[in-house]
Design a protein around this motif. Structure first.
Motif, PDB file in Angstrom:
ATOM      1  N   ALA A   1      -0.071  -3.323  -6.566  1.00  0.00           N
ATOM      2  CA  ALA A   1      -0.449  -2.781  -5.237  1.00  0.00           C
ATOM      3  C   ALA A   1       0.035  -3.380  -4.109  1.00  0.00           C
ATOM      4  CB  ALA A   1      -2.042  -2.721  -5.072  1.00  0.00           C
ATOM      5  N   LYS A   2       0.307  -4.859  -3.997  1.00  0.00           N
ATOM      6  CA  LYS A   2       0.713  -5.573  -3.175  1.00  0.00           C
ATOM      7  C   LYS A   2       2.311  -5.385  -2.759  1.00  0.00           C
ATOM      8  CE  LYS A   2       1.145  -8.730   0.384  1.00  0.00           C
ATOM      9  NZ  LYS A   2       2.392  -9.301   0.369  1.00  0.00           N
ATOM     10  N   ARG A   3       3.082  -5.579  -4.104  1.00  0.00           N
ATOM     11  CA  ARG A   3       4.767  -4.943  -4.203  1.00  0.00           C
ATOM     12  C   ARG A   3       4.729  -3.689  -3.489  1.00  0.00           C
ATOM     13  NH1 ARG A   3       4.041  -8.010  -8.951  1.00  0.00           N
ATOM     14  NH2 ARG A   3       3.480  -6.201 -10.363  1.00  0.00           N
ATOM     15  N   ALA A   4       3.844  -2.696  -3.816  1.00  0.00           N
ATOM     16  CA  ALA A   4       4.263  -1.458  -3.428  1.00  0.00           C
ATOM     17  C   ALA A   4       3.940  -1.368  -1.771  1.00  0.00           C
ATOM     18  CB  ALA A   4       3.183  -0.051  -3.912  1.00  0.00           C
ATOM     19  N   VAL A   5       2.713  -2.081  -1.242  1.00  0.00           N
ATOM     20  CA  VAL A   5       2.554  -2.116   0.049  1.00  0.00           C
ATOM     21  C   VAL A   5       3.852  -2.824   0.831  1.00  0.00           C
ATOM     22  CG1 VAL A   5       1.133  -3.536   1.933  1.00  0.00           C
ATOM     23  CG2 VAL A   5       0.408  -2.472   0.078  1.00  0.00           C
ATOM     24  N   ASP A   6       4.494  -3.896   0.187  1.00  0.00           N
ATOM     25  CA  ASP A   6       5.585  -4.589   0.811  1.00  0.00           C
ATOM     26  C   ASP A   6       6.853  -3.540   0.744  1.00  0.00           C
ATOM     27  OD1 ASP A   6       3.791  -6.889   1.132  1.00  0.00           O
ATOM     28  OD2 ASP A   6       4.788  -7.779  -0.742  1.00  0.00           O
ATOM     29  N   GLN A   7       7.058  -2.763   0.003  1.00  0.00           N
ATOM     30  CA  GLN A   7       8.121  -1.914  -0.029  1.00  0.00           C
ATOM     31  C   GLN A   7       8.116  -0.796   1.027  1.00  0.00           C
ATOM     32  OE1 GLN A   7       7.967  -0.375  -4.022  1.00  0.00           O
ATOM     33  NE2 GLN A   7       8.774  -2.452  -5.112  1.00  0.00           N
ATOM     34  N   ARG A   8       6.936  -0.367   1.415  1.00  0.00           N
ATOM     35  CA  ARG A   8       6.567   0.550   2.209  1.00  0.00           C
ATOM     36  C   ARG A   8       5.871   0.533   3.648  1.00  0.00           C
ATOM     37  NH1 ARG A   8       6.858   5.353  -1.248  1.00  0.00           N
ATOM     38  NH2 ARG A   8       5.822   6.622   0.565  1.00  0.00           N
ATOM     39  N   LEU A   9       5.494  -0.723   3.610  1.00  0.00           N
ATOM     40  CA  LEU A   9       4.891  -0.923   5.308  1.00  0.00           C
ATOM     41  C   LEU A   9       5.490  -0.946   6.373  1.00  0.00           C
ATOM     42  CD1 LEU A   9       2.037  -2.303   5.953  1.00  0.00           C
ATOM     43  CD2 LEU A   9       2.854  -4.307   6.271  1.00  0.00           C
ATOM     44  N   THR A  10       6.690  -0.988   6.230  1.00  0.00           N
ATOM     45  CA  THR A  10       7.637  -0.849   7.808  1.00  0.00           C
ATOM     46  C   THR A  10       7.866   0.587   7.996  1.00  0.00           C
ATOM     47  OG1 THR A  10       9.769  -1.200   6.299  1.00  0.00           O
ATOM     48  CG2 THR A  10       8.599  -3.035   7.397  1.00  0.00           C
ATOM     49  N   ARG A  11       7.539   1.556   6.983  1.00  0.00           N
ATOM     50  CA  ARG A  11       7.540   2.990   7.323  1.00  0.00           C
ATOM     51  C   ARG A  11       6.711   3.575   8.255  1.00  0.00           C
ATOM     52  NH1 ARG A  11       8.811   5.315   1.251  1.00  0.00           N
ATOM     53  NH2 ARG A  11      10.533   3.730   0.480  1.00  0.00           N
ATOM     54  N   PHE A  12       5.624   2.826   8.479  1.00  0.00           N
ATOM     55  CA  PHE A  12       4.559   3.337   9.134  1.00  0.00           C
ATOM     56  C   PHE A  12       4.572   2.597  10.896  1.00  0.00           C
ATOM     57  CE2 PHE A  12       3.356   3.364   4.719  1.00  0.00           C
ATOM     58  CZ  PHE A  12       3.137   4.767   4.533  1.00  0.00           C
ATOM     59  N   ASP A  13       3.754   3.451  11.597  1.00  0.00           N
ATOM     60  CA  ASP A  13       3.631   2.855  12.913  1.00  0.00           C
ATOM     61  C   ASP A  13       2.361   1.608  13.052  1.00  0.00           C
ATOM     62  OD1 ASP A  13       0.856   4.073  13.080  1.00  0.00           O
ATOM     63  OD2 ASP A  13       1.413   5.741  13.658  1.00  0.00           O
ATOM     64  N   PRO A  14       2.371   0.786  13.900  1.00  0.00           N
ATOM     65  CA  PRO A  14       1.279  -0.295  13.896  1.00  0.00           C
ATOM     66  C   PRO A  14       0.074   0.016  13.656  1.00  0.00           C
ATOM     67  CG  PRO A  14       3.014  -0.311  15.865  1.00  0.00           C
ATOM     68  CD  PRO A  14       3.225   0.793  15.112  1.00  0.00           C
ATOM     69  N   ALA A  15      -0.345   1.083  14.205  1.00  0.00           N
ATOM     70  CA  ALA A  15      -1.903   1.466  13.932  1.00  0.00           C
ATOM     71  C   ALA A  15      -2.068   1.567  12.513  1.00  0.00           C
ATOM     72  CB  ALA A  15      -2.231   2.572  14.649  1.00  0.00           C
TER      73      ALA A  15
END
Length: 564
Positions: A472-486
């Motif tokens: 799950a953490k690897r998936a978060v790392d791959q996609r986190l920057t796609r989202f706004d700060p909130a």
């Protein structure tokens, strides 16, 4: 007045509950507010009643966050906890069959000897439940609304602290009434519980502002920091410990710092005072993690006696065996600096956690004080000996008569007036008693349970849980920057919940099946929620339970002795 040659004694009561909220914000389990009404209320009352007593109270931020949420539920009347919703219901006839069955399941989850048997009317409800339990799913529908009203009232009455009962004429009247509770009774009890929870944190804050207690914190969601940073830390004390298939937790060092820094900020906001120290989750330490604490400005931290024994043996393999009093009762510091290190007296702490519950309170206090006096005599050559007594502030008292009232009240009174014992806090000890921490050449990674991390890693189920989290953490790392700060904040906050230590604690066949099932379900639900926040379908591996449990455990598995 402090005695000329004192044994400094520090009680550190660790207040902790994991986040019991499901994906929709509703509470899956009610333990946070129940412990607040019984244990957190009693623990602060004992200090309020004894102006000479001193202690440290360590609050995990996740616990405080939930207490604030419960306070808001009481203010709004919109309850996201099914048990409170039942207590607040205008008409219990409207409960669904599922809600009725849930009440029957929940309202006998307590220690029967000390929280049910002393109340004949509550026991009568239990005996009736036992009679129909063979076919409870069907027969529960035949129980009257009055049975359910009495049941939900009694469960909450049983979960009120002894100091709360003694200070409330209403609760005393309800205990005397015993049966036939009305809607008005339930509403009045609801208001009392709401006031209790609303005022709880301010009571601790007032004592801290007056210098009578010290408040400390734990990394935000109670993760095992050393394992986040390096799975290999488990092998420092257990060289053959099996590790998860994942080589390491991705970005674990940054996540450990996130929890530490967030906890400090939350503590300052809630209590108006900076936290001088952090009790790491489960006393889990490593040299790398202690360095993180030092970089955050932490003045002290603490762990278990077993960690110190491992560290001293490793630092000097040829050193002859020493008695505990020759090394345990002092503060240490690593050569690289950082926070002062305190080490728990495991025997004294476990005596409170597991043994004295079976004693008369007066006899238990006498034994405890005698053991402290023996330490005082043995440490005559030490300038400022210190005994650290650290344990859960909530789980032990359920197994004591009267929630430990007689034991705790006499303990504080006797120690506060003892000619050779000085109650203090970690920060006071470092600041006012000319206590210079001794150099500790090396710190072997471990926890307060067995001096190692076997409670959280190494078992096949625990390792599988770590592998699910790593994925799950690897998936978060791959996609986190796609989202706004909130949205990023929501994702990282949910990741923090998944990183908590409690999930790994419960996995394993040596824990009660019901508790394992509860925490297994909630852990996998939290991971599914995390995947949802990053816009990914949850893997099918999360559909399969991780562990079954099945064995009875002391204190229902909520606490563990520090030696096997």
């Amino acid at each position: 007045m402090q005695p000329a040659r004192a044994l400094h004694v520090i009680f550190c009561w660790h207040m902790h509950q994991p986040d019991y909220r499901g994906a929709d914000g509703r509470y899956i389990l009610p333990w946070t507010y129940l412990h607040a009404c019984k244990d957190y209320a009693d623990m602060v009352a004992h200090l309020e009643e004894n102006p000479l007593a001193r202690a440290v109270f360590n609050f995990v931020p996740t616990l405080i966050e939930q207490l604030e949420d419960y306070a808001e539920q009481f203010r709004s009347g919109q309850f996201r906890d099914a048990l409170l919703a039942a207590l607040a219901a205008d008409d219990l006839k409207t409960l669904t069959p599922a809600a009725r069955h849930s009440l029957l399941h929940q309202c006998f989850r307590l220690d029967q000897e000390h929280m049910l048997n002393p109340f004949p009317d509550y026991r009568r409800l239990y005996d009736l439940y036992q009679h129909i339990q063979i076919d409870v799913q069907e027969m529960a529908d035949y129980l009257s609304v009055q049975y359910l009203a009495d049941l939900v009232m009694w469960y909450h009455l049983a979960w009120t602290g002894e100091t709360v009962r003694r200070g409330s004429p209403f609760i005393q009247a309800m205990l005397a009434k015993g049966r036939g509770f009305t809607r008005e009774d339930r509403q009045q009890l609801l208001r009392l519980l709401g006031d209790l929870i609303h005022n709880l944190i301010p009571r601790y804050r007032r004592l801290a502002e007056a210098g009578r207690i010290e408040l400390s914190t734990t990394p935000y969601d109670h993760p095992i920091g050393p394992l986040l940073m390096d799975f290999g830390a488990a092998r420092e004390s257990l060289p053959d410990c099996p590790l998860p298939q994942s080589k390491a937790y991705p970005g674990g060092a940054a996540r450990a710092r996130w929890h530490v820094d967030r906890a400090l900020a939350a503590h300052q906001q809630r209590f108006g005072l900076a936290a001088g120290g952090q009790w790491p989750a489960e006393g889990g330490v490593s040299e790398a993690f202690v360095q993180v604490l030092g970089e955050a400005g932490i003045g002290w931290t603490a762990t278990g006696e077993g960690v110190l024994a491992h560290s001293l043996r490793t630092a000097a393999d040829d050193e002859p065996a020493r008695e505990r009093w020759q090394y345990l009762y002092r503060a240490y510091r690593l050569p690289s600096g950082g926070p002062a290190l305190f080490f728990r007296d495991d025997a004294l702490s476990d005596a409170i956690g597991f043994d004295y519950q079976k004693w008369f309170g007066h006899d238990a206090v006498g034994d405890f004080v005698h053991r402290l006096e023996e330490i005082w005599r043995h440490t005559e050559g030490q300038g400022t000996p210190v005994v650290s007594i650290i344990l859960d502030g909530e789980n032990a008292w359920e197994y004591y008569p009267y929630n430990g009232y007689y034991f705790l009240s006499e303990l504080y009174k006797v120690l506060s007036n003892h000619p050779h014992i000085h109650l203090c806090t970690f920060s006071d000890y470092l600041a006012h008693h000319d206590a210079q921490p001794e150099a500790l050449p090396r710190l072997v990674a471990g926890s307060w349970v067995y001096g190692n991390f076997s409670t959280w890693i190494g078992d096949s189920a625990k390792n599988r849980a770590w592998d699910l989290l790593c994925a799950a953490k690897r998936a978060v790392d791959q996609r986190l920057t796609r989202f706004d700060p909130a949205q990023q904040e929501l994702i990282l906050r949910q990741l923090g919940v998944c990183e908590g230590s409690d999930w790994f604690w419960w996995f394993g066949d040596y824990n009660p099946a019901a508790a394992v099932r509860d925490f297994d379900d909630l852990y996998r639900a939290n991971l599914r929620k995390l995947y949802g926040l990053i816009g990914m379908p949850a893997p099918h591996t999360l559909d399969t339970p991780i562990s079954q449990g099945g064995a009875p455990a002391a204190a229902a598995g909520t606490m563990r002795r520090t030696t096997p």
